[in-house]
Design a protein around this motif. Structure first.
Motif: not given
Length: 177
Positions: A131-160
């Motif tokens: 929500r701010s410039r300094k806040e970043k959320i790093r999450l491991p994803v599957s290979k398929a998701d990694y290949l499907d979503y490029l930098v700059g893509t707006q997404v909805v992520v549900v995570y633990l």
């Protein structure tokens, strides 16, 4: 790589969404399956180490007394107990994170992908803007998701949050919001 301009007013984070029964049972299955193969794998690893030690000491066995064999066996048992203890501590760490996730629920993040990378161990990590410039959320994803979503893509992520597990990731559709 050009920097993506991010409108932080478009980023939303909903926290403490209760887990469904299916998600809770999935976590329970992970708990049961996590420690299932550890004793067998440890025995196999230690057996290989003992065989290597025996190969290296093959010319010295004729000088061994009974207490050398007892010492050798004792060291093997202590090594097994030590490695088992380390795996148990790792298991306890994951169990605590799973319990925190069950208690606090899941998070739903509408965000922009700001970077992605692949680690040496073939883990795929996507970094989402917070929500701010300094806040970043790093999450491991599957290979398929990694290949499907490029930098700059707006997404909805549900995570633990605590176990860093992505439940779902989808392209953000402005009309359904």
């Amino acid at each position: 790589m050009a920097k993506t301009s991010i409108d932080y007013s478009q980023i939303e984070l909903q926290e403490h969404i209760p887990l469904t029964e299916e998600e809770i049972s999935s976590i329970a299955n992970q708990k049961q399956d996590f420690f299932k193969h550890v004793p067998g794998v440890l025995i196999l690893v230690i057996l290989l180490m003992v065989l290597m030690a025996c190969y290296l000491l093959k010319d010295k066995f004729h000088d061994f007394k009974y207490y050398h064999y007892l010492l050798f066996s004792g060291i093997t048992l202590v090594l097994y107990a030590f490695l088992y203890g380390i795996m148990y501590l790792v298991y306890i760490y994951f169990v605590k994170n799973w319990e925190k996730d069950i208690k606090s629920g899941k998070n739903r993040l509408i965000s922009v992908i700001i970077s992605r990378h692949k680690t040496e161990n073939d883990e795929y990590i996507i970094t989402f803007s917070g929500r701010s410039r300094k806040e970043k959320i790093r999450l491991p994803v599957s290979k398929a998701d990694y290949l499907d979503y490029l930098v700059g893509t707006q997404v909805v992520v549900v995570y633990l949050k605590h176990s860093k597990t992505v439940i779902s990731i989808d392209h953000y559709n402005h009309s359904t919001h």
